[in-house]
Design an enzyme around this catalytic site. Structure first.
Site, PDB file in Angstrom:
ATOM      1  N   ASP A 197       0.813  -1.211   0.000  1.00 53.77           N
ATOM      2  CA  ASP A 197       0.000   0.000   0.000  1.00 53.77           C
ATOM      3  C   ASP A 197       0.849   1.264   0.000  1.00 53.77           C
ATOM      4  O   ASP A 197       0.369   2.345  -0.339  1.00 53.77           O
ATOM      5  CB  ASP A 197      -0.927  -0.010   1.226  1.00 53.77           C
ATOM      6  N   LEU A 278      -8.505   6.543   0.804  1.00 56.61           N
ATOM      7  CA  LEU A 278      -8.447   7.590  -0.212  1.00 56.61           C
ATOM      8  C   LEU A 278      -7.078   7.713  -0.863  1.00 56.61           C
ATOM      9  O   LEU A 278      -6.870   8.588  -1.705  1.00 56.61           O
ATOM     10  CB  LEU A 278      -8.825   8.940   0.415  1.00 56.61           C
ATOM     11  N   ARG A 279      -6.159   6.836  -0.477  1.00 56.87           N
ATOM     12  CA  ARG A 279      -4.795   6.947  -1.001  1.00 56.87           C
ATOM     13  C   ARG A 279      -4.739   6.706  -2.506  1.00 56.87           C
ATOM     14  O   ARG A 279      -3.921   7.294  -3.210  1.00 56.87           O
ATOM     15  CB  ARG A 279      -3.883   5.965  -0.267  1.00 56.87           C
ATOM     16  N   GLY A 280      -5.635   5.854  -3.008  1.00 52.85           N
ATOM     17  CA  GLY A 280      -5.630   5.539  -4.424  1.00 52.85           C
ATOM     18  C   GLY A 280      -5.909   6.734  -5.302  1.00 52.85           C
ATOM     19  O   GLY A 280      -5.148   7.049  -6.223  1.00 52.85           O
ATOM     20  N   THR A 283      -3.145   9.417  -5.016  1.00 49.92           N
ATOM     21  CA  THR A 283      -1.987   9.053  -5.833  1.00 49.92           C
ATOM     22  C   THR A 283      -2.276   9.249  -7.312  1.00 49.92           C
ATOM     23  O   THR A 283      -1.433   9.760  -8.063  1.00 49.92           O
ATOM     24  CB  THR A 283      -1.597   7.586  -5.572  1.00 49.92           C
TER      25      THR A 283
END
Length: 341
Positions: A197, A278-280, A283
């Site tokens: 991740d 929400l990292r996707g 990024t």
């Protein structure tokens, strides 16, 4: 020092080269993971990256601190607080540091300089690989075989941007902000989810099946091994052009507009795919902005998002026992549905 194969001479593997270029433009994207067949140029591409990276201004210290960011400086630089123009600095290459699979914890984080301690009776810290990689790239080949306690260590440092060493009477803190690049063969084991991740972009590389491409790869590799200096010189103009492109993209990165519509598209795509957190989409937005800067575009548009969605989101998907399609196919399917909506 061994001569590296030129980045510009790498044939095919366009997604891998694109992901590395984006990480070079905007390190906040979060690193690159390259998984795939053996002998497909994974290590070659990473080690070739150093030649296309523009030099950085660095303080004259063990950690090559950024003179423009005193808040992130090491203890030595903070003790030399001077006006901006009075500080001694120099231009130096961006570090690209290899972390060997068998490296010890002391080699990675740093330890007491035993030679100095025995000869002079003085306790002095010997910086490790994390210090050398500060403001650069830390490369781990066969990252899926890395020992668990070293994975935990890297996760802690990557999250904080600081390396803390307290052992053998030493208490040292120093900045350690780097772009993590990992490569490996999935047949030899999967990557821990916590580490997976942390990578912003993930690329799957395969052995080229096109006859012409394979022949070109073999010819170039053979020419390089017979005359490394001459081969590098042959691609010097293309290398310089790539370096200039990355430098220009860094300068225009802050001016690239990311509209609410583009953010909405990124969020809708993540919702359709069911990515955790929400990292996707964060990024994806950063990577698309870097791609727009590389191409000289003024704003992030749907084509930028669509091109990078497989790299930014594929490794973040949950396994669906009712869907046997691979993650890349699922992302492509979601892109098609969203484009048609």
């Amino acid at each position: 020092m061994r001569t590296a194969f030129p980045f510009a001479a790498i044939v095919g593997q366009d997604q891998m080269k694109l992901a590395l270029s984006i990480a070079a433009v905007d390190p906040s994207v979060g690193g690159v993971l390259v998984f795939g067949d053996r002998g497909t140029g994974k290590s070659t591409a990473v080690r070739a990256l150093a030649a296309v990276l523009p030099e950085i201004e660095a303080a004259d210290c063990l950690y090559h601190c950024d003179p423009a960011r005193p808040d992130e400086a090491c203890e030595t630089c903070r003790g030399k607080a001077k006006p901006r123009r009075a500080r001694k600095s120099l231009m130096r290459p961006v570090p690209v540091v290899d972390l060997p699979l068998g490296a010890t914890e002391d080699r990675i984080v740093g330890a007491l300089d035993l030679e100095r301690a025995l000869s002079a009776g003085e306790k002095r810290f010997e910086p490790g690989l994390l210090a050398k990689a500060h403001r650069g790239f830390l490369y781990i080949d066969e990252i899926n075989l890395l020992e668990d306690h070293l994975v935990d260590l890297l996760l802690d440092v990557a999250a904080s941007g600081e390396n803390v060493v307290e052992r053998e009477g030493l208490s040292v803190r120093h900045p350690a902000r780097f772009v993590l690049i990992g490569s490996g063969n999935p047949e030899e084991g999967e990557l821990r989810p916590q580490l997976l991740d942390r990578f912003g972009l993930s690329v799957e590389v395969k052995t080229p099946e096109d006859l012409k491409t394979r022949i070109t790869v073999i010819k170039r590799r053979d020419a390089f091994e017979r005359d490394p200096t001459g081969f590098v010189a042959e691609f010097e103009a293309e290398t310089a052009a790539l370096r200039q492109q990355i430098s220009a993209a860094r300068q225009r990165l802050g001016d690239v507009e990311v509209s609410d519509e583009s953010l909405e598209k990124a969020a809708q795509l993540s919702i359709r795919l069911g990515t955790d957190g929400l990292r996707g989409e964060l990024t994806l937005m950063r990577a698309a902005r870097a791609l727009a800067a590389l191409k000289g575009d003024a704003a992030v548009l749907w084509p930028h998002l669509a091109e990078l969605a497989p790299l930014a989101l594929s490794h973040r998907l949950r396994r669906d026992p009712l869907d046997e399609a691979g993650s890349t196919i699922r992302v492509a399917r979601a892109l098609g549905d969203l484009a048609a909506a």
